[in-house]
Design a protein around this motif. Structure first.
Motif, PDB file in Angstrom:
ATOM      1  N   ARG A 167     -11.265  77.807 -41.435  1.00 47.60           N
ATOM      2  CA  ARG A 167     -12.326  78.360 -42.465  1.00 47.60           C
ATOM      3  C   ARG A 167     -12.106  77.736 -43.616  1.00 47.60           C
ATOM      4  O   ARG A 167     -10.694  77.369 -44.031  1.00 47.60           O
TER       5      ARG A 167
ATOM      6  N   GLY B 286     -11.045  77.901 -47.505  1.00 52.14           N
ATOM      7  CA  GLY B 286      -9.990  78.410 -48.279  1.00 52.14           C
ATOM      8  C   GLY B 286      -9.522  77.669 -49.268  1.00 52.14           C
ATOM      9  O   GLY B 286     -10.270  76.670 -49.706  1.00 52.14           O
TER      10      GLY B 286
ATOM     11  N   THR C  42      -7.942  81.133 -42.332  1.00 45.44           N
ATOM     12  CA  THR C  42      -8.397  80.744 -43.583  1.00 45.44           C
ATOM     13  C   THR C  42      -7.584  79.499 -44.090  1.00 45.44           C
ATOM     14  O   THR C  42      -6.323  79.431 -43.876  1.00 45.44           O
TER      15      THR C  42
END
Ligand code: NAD
Length: 483
Positions: free
Chosen positions: A285, A287, A460
């Motif tokens: 995701r 980050g 992340t």
């Protein structure tokens, strides 16, 4: 030692791999004087370029990757390059290649297919149809070989109908890495390790290949592949084989490959229950990476429903006498916390400690083989803390960083592999049955994942992957190795 004369024909001569790896590797061999006056590099691709235009492109490629060019070597290098325009899709331009190769049937002829895998079959068939296969011809193919067992089998069949197995060089560039070679030296050129290299003394093995980059410009390809196909099926399983194989009879290609194949055949098959318990798939995701904010995978590939994994962790079991009960934990992923590839051999705890509690904790020995960055081998040992303070124990590394120990240039895997291929040495290349055995183990994982409605676990960017991967190893009372 100088190579015999050869014609190296690089399909995809204007591609990214040629630009970043193949041309610089060949230039270094030129610089070392390894290329015979009568050795030629014939770049083939779709674009309509003159020899000089291609040479200029190639010169720039080398210059962008190599520090401190030598004008003389570059001049010699340029002179041996020829360019042929040929379109595989349209099946045109083959007569240009025929012409360039004519009259050179007696020297080594090495085709290197640095093109999309969809062209492997058509190019090999056309090479056969145009009568370009001589006694001393070889062909090198890049990964991926198929996207599952069935398609890999089909690719192998097509290539096998034109070339004999001893002419086919399936590259896994991890096998050309210095430390990977060193793994074999370490195991088989020392008496120290082999007696301990089994379930009596080894608790478990960890293999980590972590990247910090995301999918970058390869989104199109990557979204159809994923980390299991892109990394585990080839690189990680090959590393596992080199750690786990029995001592081969010799360094002969088939001796080594026979032993690797036995390991692949001994892998415990991944049934549904094992896939659920022993694998974790993740997807990055948004980050942070290298200090900057980065987007997530779904946005980068422009496909909000993509189920493609950018991270895999797996607990792998090998059902044979040497390794029964010793798990091999593997993990690989993109956008992880650091760029790190290593193999950790974790030895067992002492059977009994003679030291008092004040001496401190005794950590089990570890052998760490670092592939990148900073290639090297490290042995974690317990010693007495120096000084008058009584018997206190401390963990220290017996550390060999290759860069510090040897002041030589770090040779890229492709340099070694291209030379081996031209010489006809297949030891560091995958044999057909190995590739197919690796797929046989991977296929059920792909199948169960495809049937699993639950998407990959998000993580992340800039972390070590989904927490489930930490749980995978910690539920066995172990932890991923951290510096
Ligand atoms: P690329 O897309 O950058 O280059 C493809 C090459 O194929 C170009 O030279 C192009 O001109 C040529 N080509 C395309 N269509 C053609 C046609 N119809 N006829 C003739 N030539 C045509 O690809 P790449 O990244 O260089 O990858 C090449 C191979 O290496 C692929 O199999 C890839 O999976 C593999 N590989 C690449 C990397 C990498 O880092 N780039 C790493 C590992 C494996």
């Amino acid at each position: 030692k100088q190579l015999e004369p050869f014609d190296l024909i690089v399909f995809g001569g204007t591609g990214d791999l040629a630009h970043r790896k193949l041309l610089p590797a060949l230039y270094y061999r030129e610089l070392d004087g390894q290329l015979h006056d009568n050795a030629r590099i014939i770049a083939v691709s779709r674009r309509d370029l003159s020899d000089d235009e291609y040479r200029e492109w190639a010169r720039k490629s080398v210059a962008s990757q190599v520090n401190g060019l030598c004008d003389l070597a570059m001049q010699r290098f340029m002179e041996r390059i020829t360019y042929v325009s040929l379109n595989v899709d349209e099946n045109t331009g083959w007569e240009n290649l025929e012409q360039v190769l004519a009259g050179r049937e007696d020297i080594t002829r090495a085709f290197y297919l640095s093109v999309s895998p969809k062209f492997f079959g058509p190019i090999c068939s056309a090479i056969g149809e145009h009568g370009l296969v001589t006694e001393e011809t070889r062909v090198t193919i890049e990964k991926p070989i198929g996207h599952d067992g069935e398609s890999a089998h089909a690719v192998n069949e097509t290539i096998g109908s034109v070339f004999k197995e001893h002419q086919i060089f399936r590259i896994d560039h991890y096998l050309g890495k210095e430390t990977v070679q060193n793994l074999m030296a370490l195991r088989f050129a020392n008496v120290l390790f082999e007696p301990l290299w089994n379930s009596a003394h080894i608790d478990h093995v960890q293999i980590t290949v972590a990247e910090t980059l995301g999918v970058e410009s390869r989104a199109g390809y990557y979204d159809t592949a994923g980390a299991l196909r892109d990394m585990v099926q080839n690189h990680l399983l090959q590393l596992l084989c080199l750690v786990a194989m029995e001592p081969p009879e010799s360094m002969e290609a088939d001796s080594v490959r026979d032993e690797k194949l036995k390991v692949l055949k001994a892998l415990v098959p991944m049934d549904e229950d094992r896939v659920n318990r022993n694998t974790v798939r993740g997807q990055y995701r948004a980050g942070a990476s290298a200090g900057g904010a980065v987007g997530g995978y779904l946005e980068e590939v422009g496909n909000p429903h993509s189920m493609t994994e950018t991270f895999v962790a797996a607990k792998v079991e090998i059902a044979n006498w040497r390794w029964a009960g010793v798990p091999f934990y593997m993990r690989t992923g993109k956008r992880l916390a650091s760029r790190l590839s290593e193999i950790v051999i974790q030895f067992k705890d002492l059977p009994h400690s003679i030291f008092l509690e004040e001496a401190g904790q005794i950590a089990a020995n570890q052998l760490i083989i670092r592939l990148q960055p900073d290639e090297g081998v490290k042995m974690q040992l317990m010693i007495k803390d120096p000084g008058p303070g009584g018997m206190r124990l401390r963990k220290v590394p017996l550390d060999m960083s290759f860069a510090e120990a040897f002041k030589v240039r770090n040779v890229d895997a492709y340099e070694r592999l291209i030379i081996d291929m031209i010489r006809g040495n297949q030891t560091l290349f995958m044999r057909r049955d190995e590739v197919e055995a690796a797929w046989k183990w991977v296929d059920p994982i792909l199948e169960h994942w495809a049937n699993d409605k639950e998407p990959p676990k998000g993580y992340t960017s800039g972390t070590w992957g989904p927490s489930a991967s930490i749980a995978l190893i910690e539920r066995d009372g172990r932890t991923w190795h951290e510096e």
